[in-house]
Design a protein around this motif. Sequence first.
Motif, PDB file in Angstrom:
ATOM      1  N   GLN A 284     -31.160   0.787 -62.472  1.00  0.00           N
ATOM      2  CA  GLN A 284     -32.393   0.165 -61.911  1.00  0.00           C
ATOM      3  C   GLN A 284     -31.788  -1.167 -60.845  1.00  0.00           C
ATOM      4  OE1 GLN A 284     -30.999   0.141 -64.980  1.00  0.00           O
ATOM      5  NE2 GLN A 284     -30.612  -1.981 -65.356  1.00  0.00           N
ATOM      6  N   ASP A 285     -30.626  -1.439 -60.773  1.00  0.00           N
ATOM      7  CA  ASP A 285     -29.908  -2.431 -59.921  1.00  0.00           C
ATOM      8  C   ASP A 285     -29.613  -1.994 -58.711  1.00  0.00           C
ATOM      9  OD1 ASP A 285     -30.086  -4.240 -62.394  1.00  0.00           O
ATOM     10  OD2 ASP A 285     -27.986  -4.011 -62.776  1.00  0.00           O
ATOM     11  N   PHE A 286     -30.025  -0.693 -58.332  1.00  0.00           N
ATOM     12  CA  PHE A 286     -29.284  -0.232 -57.146  1.00  0.00           C
ATOM     13  C   PHE A 286     -30.561   0.444 -56.401  1.00  0.00           C
ATOM     14  CE2 PHE A 286     -25.819  -0.437 -59.780  1.00  0.00           C
ATOM     15  CZ  PHE A 286     -24.746  -0.857 -58.855  1.00  0.00           C
ATOM     16  N   THR A 287     -30.650   0.473 -55.112  1.00  0.00           N
ATOM     17  CA  THR A 287     -31.604   1.196 -54.188  1.00  0.00           C
ATOM     18  C   THR A 287     -30.843   1.785 -53.122  1.00  0.00           C
ATOM     19  OG1 THR A 287     -32.193  -0.765 -52.836  1.00  0.00           O
ATOM     20  CG2 THR A 287     -33.569  -0.413 -54.534  1.00  0.00           C
ATOM     21  N   ILE A 288     -31.237   2.958 -52.758  1.00  0.00           N
ATOM     22  CA  ILE A 288     -30.389   3.850 -51.738  1.00  0.00           C
ATOM     23  C   ILE A 288     -31.281   3.452 -50.379  1.00  0.00           C
ATOM     24  CG2 ILE A 288     -30.103   5.999 -50.798  1.00  0.00           C
ATOM     25  CD1 ILE A 288     -29.976   6.963 -53.840  1.00  0.00           C
ATOM     26  N   GLN A 289     -30.334   2.972 -49.597  1.00  0.00           N
ATOM     27  CA  GLN A 289     -30.899   2.692 -48.276  1.00  0.00           C
ATOM     28  C   GLN A 289     -30.842   3.850 -47.215  1.00  0.00           C
ATOM     29  OE1 GLN A 289     -32.101  -0.914 -47.842  1.00  0.00           O
ATOM     30  NE2 GLN A 289     -32.224  -0.374 -49.863  1.00  0.00           N
ATOM     31  N   GLU A 290     -29.704   4.287 -47.262  1.00  0.00           N
ATOM     32  CA  GLU A 290     -29.457   5.772 -46.440  1.00  0.00           C
ATOM     33  C   GLU A 290     -28.791   6.696 -46.826  1.00  0.00           C
ATOM     34  OE1 GLU A 290     -28.047   4.153 -42.401  1.00  0.00           O
ATOM     35  OE2 GLU A 290     -28.501   2.299 -42.861  1.00  0.00           O
ATOM     36  N   VAL A 291     -29.091   7.786 -46.375  1.00  0.00           N
ATOM     37  CA  VAL A 291     -28.233   9.135 -46.838  1.00  0.00           C
ATOM     38  C   VAL A 291     -27.896   9.958 -45.689  1.00  0.00           C
ATOM     39  CG1 VAL A 291     -28.237  11.183 -48.099  1.00  0.00           C
ATOM     40  CG2 VAL A 291     -29.812   9.214 -48.915  1.00  0.00           C
ATOM     41  N   TYR A 292     -26.406  10.254 -45.860  1.00  0.00           N
ATOM     42  CA  TYR A 292     -25.727  10.926 -44.708  1.00  0.00           C
ATOM     43  C   TYR A 292     -25.132  12.290 -45.334  1.00  0.00           C
ATOM     44  CZ  TYR A 292     -25.366   6.404 -42.023  1.00  0.00           C
ATOM     45  OH  TYR A 292     -25.699   5.584 -41.396  1.00  0.00           O
TER      46      TYR A 292
ATOM     47  N   ILE B  46     -25.938   2.192 -50.216  1.00  0.00           N
ATOM     48  CA  ILE B  46     -26.655   1.463 -51.658  1.00  0.00           C
ATOM     49  C   ILE B  46     -26.701   0.041 -51.294  1.00  0.00           C
ATOM     50  CG2 ILE B  46     -26.484   1.407 -53.890  1.00  0.00           C
ATOM     51  CD1 ILE B  46     -24.648   3.621 -53.958  1.00  0.00           C
ATOM     52  N   ARG B  47     -27.771  -0.254 -51.638  1.00  0.00           N
ATOM     53  CA  ARG B  47     -27.768  -2.005 -51.770  1.00  0.00           C
ATOM     54  C   ARG B  47     -28.161  -2.360 -53.412  1.00  0.00           C
ATOM     55  NH1 ARG B  47     -29.275  -6.302 -48.724  1.00  0.00           N
ATOM     56  NH2 ARG B  47     -30.206  -5.042 -47.112  1.00  0.00           N
ATOM     57  N   SER B  48     -27.188  -3.239 -53.829  1.00  0.00           N
ATOM     58  CA  SER B  48     -27.413  -3.616 -55.169  1.00  0.00           C
ATOM     59  C   SER B  48     -28.491  -4.796 -55.555  1.00  0.00           C
ATOM     60  CB  SER B  48     -26.116  -4.058 -55.826  1.00  0.00           C
ATOM     61  OG  SER B  48     -25.866  -5.390 -55.113  1.00  0.00           O
ATOM     62  N   SER B  49     -28.841  -4.991 -56.566  1.00  0.00           N
ATOM     63  CA  SER B  49     -30.176  -6.109 -56.864  1.00  0.00           C
ATOM     64  C   SER B  49     -29.273  -7.440 -56.305  1.00  0.00           C
ATOM     65  CB  SER B  49     -30.378  -6.106 -58.171  1.00  0.00           C
ATOM     66  OG  SER B  49     -29.322  -6.290 -58.990  1.00  0.00           O
ATOM     67  N   THR B  50     -27.978  -7.599 -56.324  1.00  0.00           N
ATOM     68  CA  THR B  50     -27.519  -8.802 -55.723  1.00  0.00           C
ATOM     69  C   THR B  50     -27.332  -8.900 -54.173  1.00  0.00           C
ATOM     70  OG1 THR B  50     -25.387  -8.212 -55.867  1.00  0.00           O
ATOM     71  CG2 THR B  50     -26.328  -9.265 -57.858  1.00  0.00           C
ATOM     72  N   GLY B  51     -27.914  -7.939 -53.585  1.00  0.00           N
ATOM     73  CA  GLY B  51     -27.767  -7.907 -52.160  1.00  0.00           C
ATOM     74  C   GLY B  51     -26.345  -7.193 -51.487  1.00  0.00           C
TER      75      GLY B  51
ATOM     76  N   ASP C 129     -16.741  -0.035 -52.010  1.00  0.00           N
ATOM     77  CA  ASP C 129     -16.683   1.333 -52.329  1.00  0.00           C
ATOM     78  C   ASP C 129     -17.260   1.661 -53.846  1.00  0.00           C
ATOM     79  OD1 ASP C 129     -15.954   3.889 -53.002  1.00  0.00           O
ATOM     80  OD2 ASP C 129     -13.731   3.478 -52.256  1.00  0.00           O
ATOM     81  N   TYR C 130     -18.509   1.894 -53.859  1.00  0.00           N
ATOM     82  CA  TYR C 130     -19.102   2.387 -55.325  1.00  0.00           C
ATOM     83  C   TYR C 130     -18.417   3.300 -56.071  1.00  0.00           C
ATOM     84  CZ  TYR C 130     -22.437  -1.605 -54.812  1.00  0.00           C
ATOM     85  OH  TYR C 130     -22.890  -2.540 -54.472  1.00  0.00           O
ATOM     86  N   ASN C 131     -17.531   4.211 -55.443  1.00  0.00           N
ATOM     87  CA  ASN C 131     -16.723   5.381 -55.809  1.00  0.00           C
ATOM     88  C   ASN C 131     -15.793   4.911 -56.932  1.00  0.00           C
ATOM     89  OD1 ASN C 131     -17.605   6.830 -53.063  1.00  0.00           O
ATOM     90  ND2 ASN C 131     -17.192   8.359 -54.887  1.00  0.00           N
ATOM     91  N   LEU C 132     -15.468   3.654 -56.607  1.00  0.00           N
ATOM     92  CA  LEU C 132     -14.458   2.860 -57.721  1.00  0.00           C
ATOM     93  C   LEU C 132     -15.273   1.895 -58.696  1.00  0.00           C
ATOM     94  CD1 LEU C 132     -12.255   1.293 -54.904  1.00  0.00           C
ATOM     95  CD2 LEU C 132     -11.655   3.422 -56.262  1.00  0.00           C
TER      96      LEU C 132
END
Length: 105
Positions: free
Chosen positions: A39-47, A64-69, A26-29
Amino acid sequence: MDQQMYHYATVSKALAELNEKGYTVDYNLQEDKIINSPQDFTIQEVYRYEGQTDPGDEATVFGIRSSTGELGTFVAGMNAYTENTAAMVLNELFIKGRQEHNENK
């Protein structure tokens, strides 16, 4: 990966779908992580959830996917899009990703 955009009737349905796909953080937290290191995050899907009667009920759920997977979600209500918020950072990443995708076609 191409960004995917979906429309669901409720935010909870979008979150359930993403959870089934392994988006469990939960990235809201953890908004500060997104704001301080976009730069450490990529958006994979949007709803997108569109309020039936009140435009103020609209929301966006980001997968979201972080650079650590690590896979997680962030829910942004329409009032969340102000300066220096994680929602704004994610929206900018989404727009940038779409532009890069279109340039590479």
